[in-house]
Scaffold this active site. Structure first.
Site, mmCIF file in Angstrom:
data_model
loop_
_atom_site.group_PDB
_atom_site.id
_atom_site.type_symbol
_atom_site.label_atom_id
_atom_site.label_comp_id
_atom_site.label_asym_id
_atom_site.label_seq_id
_atom_site.Cartn_x
_atom_site.Cartn_y
_atom_site.Cartn_z
ATOM 1 N N ASP A 1 0.821 -1.204 0.000
ATOM 2 C CA ASP A 1 0.000 0.000 0.000
ATOM 3 C C ASP A 1 0.861 1.262 0.000
ATOM 4 O O ASP A 1 1.901 1.324 0.659
ATOM 5 C CB ASP A 1 -0.897 -0.014 1.245
ATOM 6 C CG ASP A 1 -1.838 1.174 1.302
ATOM 7 O OD1 ASP A 1 -2.753 1.245 0.460
ATOM 8 O OD2 ASP A 1 -1.651 2.033 2.182
ATOM 9 N N GLU B 1 1.444 -0.170 -4.910
ATOM 10 C CA GLU B 1 0.469 0.845 -5.306
ATOM 11 C C GLU B 1 1.183 2.191 -5.400
ATOM 12 O O GLU B 1 1.253 2.947 -4.450
ATOM 13 C CB GLU B 1 -0.674 0.922 -4.280
ATOM 14 C CG GLU B 1 -1.743 1.936 -4.662
ATOM 15 C CD GLU B 1 -2.485 2.508 -3.468
ATOM 16 O OE1 GLU B 1 -3.618 2.972 -3.646
ATOM 17 O OE2 GLU B 1 -1.924 2.524 -2.347
ATOM 18 N N ASP C 1 -10.661 1.460 -3.940
ATOM 19 C CA ASP C 1 -10.585 2.927 -3.840
ATOM 20 C C ASP C 1 -11.337 3.610 -4.969
ATOM 21 O O ASP C 1 -12.102 4.545 -4.758
ATOM 22 C CB ASP C 1 -9.119 3.388 -3.862
ATOM 23 C CG ASP C 1 -8.415 3.163 -2.542
ATOM 24 O OD1 ASP C 1 -9.056 3.354 -1.488
ATOM 25 O OD2 ASP C 1 -7.232 2.785 -2.551
#
Length: 893
Positions: A672, A697, A780
Site C-alpha cells: 500500500d 500501489e 478505492d
C-alpha cells in the site's frame, strides 16, 4: 610511485542538492558526500577514494606515470562509466493574498518564476474539523481554478500553474484561487509540485499554510504572518510597506494536534500580503567528474584518481567499505594532503585546483583488501552532489579476479557448467543494459528513447530466459500428479515476479469488513474463483486497524480484524491453496497509528510487539513530529509516516513479513502507498520475505493541460517505472497510466489514445510489461468510495483490453460477482488457452477515434469501440472467441 600505472577513467553524473532555508524538495535523496577534484599524477602522494559502479558499456584506458613512459596493463583496470552533472537553478515562489471587488471576495495567487510544468497540490480546512489528524479537505467547486482535478485521496486538489504576463523580463507561472469570506474555510494548505522531475516543494519542511482566521505565531509553516504588502514585482512598482494590523485575538487553532479542543474563530478582518520564498530546481549542465582506478602489482595498492570541471572549491566526503555491507569506515593512514576527519565517520579531502583554474583533482591510494570506495561531493555548506540520489560506490575488486573465482566455483560442479554459463551470459547482458539506462538517463537527449529501447531488450532477454526455464520443466501424466499440484507452480523464477501467467482477483471491496466474517464468506467462493481461471487472490489488510477497512494499522501482530479472526484467515489461505490459488496479503508499510501520546501530546509512541518510539516516525511529517530522518517519499497526512531508513524499523518489518509468510501462509504482497518510501527499502523487504509475487500501489495524477488529458503520458509512466527500478525490478506496480488512458479513450471516444507515439501501448505495459499489473477498478476507485470510477457501462471493454494484453491483469471483486461474470470467464479462458503472459507481444492494428484493435502474440486478435475491425485472413485464419457490447476477441485457428 615509480612504477607505470594504468588508469581507468570513470565519468560520473552528480546530482547537485542545494538546500535553501525555508524551501525543501522532498523527493528522495541519499546523504551527501564530499569530493575534491584537481588533476594530479597518480604518483602525487597517498590518497583514498572509492565509487560504486555498474557493469561498463565500454572501458577507457589511459596510461599515467611519474615518468614520460606510458603503457596499458589491461589486467590492472577496475571499472569505467560516464555521467553528466546536475546543477541547481534558483528562482522564487510568490504568494499573494489580495482583496477582490469587495471585502467579502478575495484571491490567493501562487506563482513560480522558474519555467516548467508546475502544479499546485492544495486543500482547505473547514470550521468544525475537530479531532481530525489531517488538515486537508477538498474545496468547494466554485473555488477550484480551471483545469483542476481531484486526486485519489479526497482531501486534495491539483491545479496547474499557467504562464502569466512577463514582469521585468521574467516569465511567471501562476494559479489564482478565488474565495468568499462568508464560507466556513479557516485555512488554505498547499505544496508546489514539479511535474517534470516529480519533486515537491514545501515551506520549512512542511506544507504552506495561508490562514484565513486567527493563527498561532509559532506555526513555522504559516505564510503572511506579517499581514502586510511587501515590494510588488514588475508593473506594480515599489510600494511602501502597508502593514495592516490584526484585529484578532489570540490564536485558538492548534495545527499540529489531532485533538483540537474547539473549532477556530474567524478574524474580524482578513488582511492581504505578498511574500517571496526561494526555490531551487535541478537541471542538466555541462559538468562532469572523471574517476580512474588502477591496481599496482608492485605495491599491492589500488590507485584512484579524481578530476572534475566543477567551479570553485570541491571537497570529497569519502570513506571505504571493508565488506559487502556498504558500511562507511575510515581507512588506514596515511591520508591525502588537505584531508580532515569528519566525526570519526568519514574523511573530507579538498581537491587541488589545476593550473588555469578550469579543473580540480586528487589522488587516493587504497589497500587491495578493501571492497569499495564511497563518496559524495560538497561544493558549499548547502550544496552536495551524488550519483542520482545515492552515494558513489566504486568496487575495488578487478573483474578478472571475480571472473577467476567464478570459474573456479563452476569447475567444482561440471554438470551445471554449460547451462550456468549460458544463463550467466543472459544475466550479464541484462546488467549491462541496466547500466546503460543509468548512463543514458542523465543525458538531456535520448532519455526516453534509450530507456524504452533498453527496457525492451531486457524484456526480450527475460522472455528468452523464461522460455528456457519453461522448456526444462518435466511434464507429468494425470495419474502422476493431482490437478491442484499442476495449478500451483512448484518453482518460481525470481522472488516477487511470479511466473508471468498470473490472473489476479481482488478478493474484497470497500464494504467487505461490515459483515465481520468476510474470510468465511470468501472461503465458500474459493472453488468458484479457481474455476473462473484466477491463479492469485489479493486479500484485505489483516491487522488491527483504527479504520475498519484495515488501512490505518496499529498493532501489526494482532490479526484479529473486522474481516475475521486469525484462525479464519489461516483457514481461508489454506483453502485457496487447496484449489490452486496463491494469496497476496495487503501490507501497509508506509504508516502506522500510534498507541500513546508523547510528552507534547502528539500521537507517535507505539505499543504491542513492535513498541517503537518517535524515532520510527519521519522528521518532516508536520503532524506527528517524529525524531527520525526525513521521509524518503511523500507524506501521508492521516497517520505517522514510518522512517524506513532506521535499521531497527527495517529489521522489525522484515521479521513481521517473514512471520506472515510462515504463520499465515501468504504467497506474496500487495504493498500500500509505496509513494511514501523509497523503492530500495521494498527490495530489502522482498529479499527477506521471498514472496512469489509482489505489487506496489504507486499512485499519482496523470498529466493534464488546461483540464484535458495529455496524449503523451511518458512522464507519468516514467515515475512508476522509476519506482520499479528502485526496487531492482523485484516487484511490479499497478498500471495507473493504463487505467487513466482507458478512461479518456472509452468515455470520450478517443481510442487513438491507446497507441503511443511509437505505436505501442501507452501505459507501463508498453515499457515494462512484466512489471505492469493492469486493472480498471479497485476498492478505492470503485465500490462505494468511487474516487475514480471507470466509465459506466464500458467495464467489459476495459477488461477485453487488459485480459488480452501483456502485463498481469487484476479483476475487481464487484465485477466478478455481477452480470459480467460469464463474459469475464470467457476472456480469462481465451487468455489461458492461448498462453498470453506478462511479456506477450502487442501489434497495434488500429487506434482511431472510435476503434482500437490489436493482435497479441499472433494468437489473439481483439477490438474495442463501436468502430469496425476484422482481422485479415491470410496464412492465419481467425475465429470469433467471444464478444460483447463494443468489443470482440478472435483466436487464430
Amino acid at each position: 610511485m615509480s612504477a607505470v600505472a594504468t588508469e581507468l577513467l570513470v565519468h560520473y553524473s552528480l546530482r547537485r542538492r542545494t538546500l535553501v532555508p525555508g524551501i525543501h524538495a522532498y523527493s528522495r535523496r541519499a546523504p551527501p558526500l564530499y569530493l575534491n577534484c584537481t588533476r594530479r599524477p597518480l604518483s602525487a602522494g597517498p590518497s583514498l577514494s572509492s565509487f560504486e559502479l555498474k557493469a561498463p558499456k565500454a572501458l577507457t584506458l589511459r596510461a599515467s606515470a611519474s615518468t614520460d613512459t606510458a603503457a596499458v596493463v589491461e589486467s590492472d583496470v577496475v571499472f569505467s562509466e560516464t555521467f553528466s552533472l546536475k546543477r541547481p537553478v534558483e528562482g522564487k515562489i510568490t504568494i499573494r493574498l489580495v482583496n477582490g471587488k469587495d471585502e467579502e471576495n478575495w484571491q490567493l495567487i501562487v506563482g513560480c518564476s522558474l519555467p516548467g510544468k508546475w502544479v499546485l497540490h492544495w486543500g482547505v480546512k473547514y470550521i468544525g474539523d475537530v479531532g481530525r489528524c489531517s488538515e486537508w479537505d477538498q474545496p468547494p467547486p466554485e473555488m477550484r481554478p480551471p483545469g483542476s482535478i481531484a486526486i485519489k485521496v479526497d482531501y486534495a486538489i491539483e491545479s496547474p500553474l499557467e504562464k502569466s504576463s512577463t514582469l521585468e523580463g521574467e516569465s511567471f507561472y501562476e494559479v489564482k484561487i478565488d474565495f468568499n469570506t462568508n464560507n466556513s474555510i479557516t485555512a488554505i494548505n498547499f505544496v508546489l509540485k514539479d511535474e517534470d522531475s516529480g519533486s515537491w516543494y514545501q515551506h520549512r519542511g512542511r506544507d504552506f499554510k495561508v490562514p484565513l482566521t486567527e493563527y498561532r505565531h509559532d506555526d513555522g509553516n504559516v505564510v503572511g504572518a506579517k499581514k502586510g504588502f511587501g515590494i510588488w514585482p514588475g508593473a506594480f512598482g515599489q510600494l511602501s510597506n502597508m502593514l495592516l494590523k490584526s484585529e484578532g485575538a489570540e490564536n485558538k487553532m492548534d495545527f499540529t494536534s489531532c485533538e483540537s479542543k474547539a473549532p477556530p474563530q474567524q478574524n474580524s478582518r482578513l488582511e492581504g500580503f505578498y511574500e517571496e520564498h526561494p526555490i531551487v530546481r535541478e537541471t542538466l549542465v555541462d559538468n562532469s567528474v572523471t574517476v580512474s582506478v588502477t591496481q599496482c602489482p608492485e605495491t599491492a595498492k589500488n590507485l584512484l584518481y579524481i578530476e572534475t570541471d566543477l567551479p570553485g572549491d570541491v571537497i570529497v566526503h569519502w570513506g571505504v567499505c571493508k565488506d559487502k555491507g556498504r558500511k562507511w569506515e575510515l581507512p588506514e593512514q596515511p591520508y591525502p594532503s588537505e584531508t580532515k576527519v569528519f566525526k570519526n565517520k568519514a574523511l573530507r579531502t579538498l581537491l587541488q585546483r589545476k593550473e588555469g583554474g578550469t579543473c580540480s583533482s586528487g589522488s587516493f591510494t587504497l589497500d587491495v583488501g578493501l571492497t569499495a570506495f564511497v563518496f559524495a561531493l560538497k561544493l558549499n555548506e548547502n550544496t552536495w552532489l551524488n550519483n542520482m540520489g545515492k552515494d558513489f560506490y566504486i568496487p575495488l575488486s578487478s573483474s578478472r579476479v571475480l571472473n577467476k573465482e567464478h570459474s573456479q566455483s563452476h569447475s567444482a560442479n561440471k554438470t551445471k557448467e554449460s547451462s550456468t554459463a549460458y544463463t550467466d551470459g543472459i544475466i550479464n547482458e541484462i546488467r549491462n543494459l541496466v547500466s546503460d539506462i543509468a548512463s543514458e538517463k542523465s543525458r538531456k537527449t535520448k532519455i526516453k528513447e534509450a530507456q524504452e529501447s533498453i527496457l525492451q531488450e531486457i524484456e526480450k532477454l527475460a522472455a528468452e530466459a523464461y522460455s528456457i526455464f519453461r522448456s526444462a520443466i518435466p511434464t507429468f501424466t494425470e495419474e502422476e500428479v493431482s490437478e491442484a499440484e499442476v495449478l500451483k507452480p512448484s518453482v518460481k523464477i525470481a522472488s516477487g515476479t511470479g511466473s508471468g501467467f498470473e490472473v489476479v482477483c481482488q478478493g474484497f471491496n470497500w464494504e467487505s469488513h461490515k459483515s465481520g466474517r468476510w474470510y468465511m464468506e470468501l472461503h465458500q467462493k474459493a472453488a468458484e474463483l479457481s474455476s473462473l481461471g484466477f491463479t492469485v487472490v489479493w486479500l484485505p489488510p489483516p491487522t488491527e486497524s483504527v479504520s475498519p477497512e484495515g488501512y490505518m494499522p496499529k498493532d501489526l501482530y494482532n490479526l484479529n480484524s473486522r474481516y475475521g479472526s486469525i484462525d479464519e484467515l489461516k483457514s481461508l489461505v489454506k483453502r485457496f491453496h487447496e484449489v490452486g490459488i496463491m494469496v497476496l496479503g495487503d501490507a501497509v508499510l508506509n504508516h502506522r497509528c500510534a498507541h500513546y501520546k508523547n510528552q507534547n501530546g502528539i500521537w507517535n509512541i507505539f505499543g504491542g510487539r513492535l513498541n517503537w518510539d518517535d524515532r520510527a516516525v519521519v522528521a518532516d511529517d508536520p503532524h506527528f513530529q517524529g525524531r527520525g530522518n526525513k521521509s524518503s517519499g511523500d507524506n501521508f497526512h492521516a497517520a505517522p509516516n514510518i522512517d524506513h531508513s532506521q535499521e531497527f524499523v527495517r529489521k522489525d518489518l522484515k521479521e513481521w513479513l517473514c512471520w506472515l509468510r510462515q504463520e499465515i501462509g501468504y504467497d506474496g504482497w500487495r504493498l500500500d502507498f509505496v509513494r511514501g518510501f523509497w523503492g530500495g527499502y521494498v527490495k530489502d523487504y522482498i529479499d527477506a520475505s521471498e514472496p512469489y509475487f509482489a505489487v506496489g500501489e504507486y499512485w499519482d495524477s496523470l498529466n493534464y493541460t488546461y483540464g484535458e488529458m495529455d496524449h503523451n503520458q511518458d512522464a507519468h509512466r516514467q515515475r512508476i517505472v522509476d519506482w520499479i527500478n528502485a526496487t531492482n525490478g523485484c516487484a511490479g506496480a499497478f498500471d495507473v497510466t493504463t487505467k487513466g488512458i482507458l478512461h479518456s479513450a472509452l468515455e470520450r471516444y478517443e481510442y487513438w489514445r491507446l497507441s503511443d507515439e511509437k505505436g505501442k501501448p501507452p501505459g507501463v505495459v508498453g515499457w515494462w510489461p512484466s512489471r505492469a499489473v493492469t486493472f480498471i477498478e479497485n476498492h478505492d476507485t470503485g465500490s462505494t468510495q468511487g474516487h475514480w470510477r471507470f466509465p459506466g457501462g464500458k467495464e467489459m471493454q476495459g477488461y477485453a483490453y487488459i485480459l488480452t494484453h501483456p502485463g498481469t491483469p487484476t479483476v475487481f471483486y464487484d465485477h466478478i460477482f455481477s452480470d459480467y461474470q460469464s463474459e469475464l470467464s470467457k476472456l480469462i479462458s481465451v487468455r489461458t488457452r492461448n498462453k498470453i503472459h506478462c511479456r506477450s507481444i502487442v501489434k497495434v492494428m488500429k487506434a482511431e477515434r472510435d476503434v482500437y484493435a490489436a493482435i497479441i502474440d499472433e494468437k489473439v486478435a481483439m477490438k474495442i469501440g463501436p468502430g469496425y475491425y476484422e482481422p485479415q485472413t491470410g496464412p492465419q485464419k481467425w475465429s470469433l472467441a467471444t464478444e460483447g457490447k463494443d468489443y470482440k476477441v478472435w483466436e487464430a485457428s
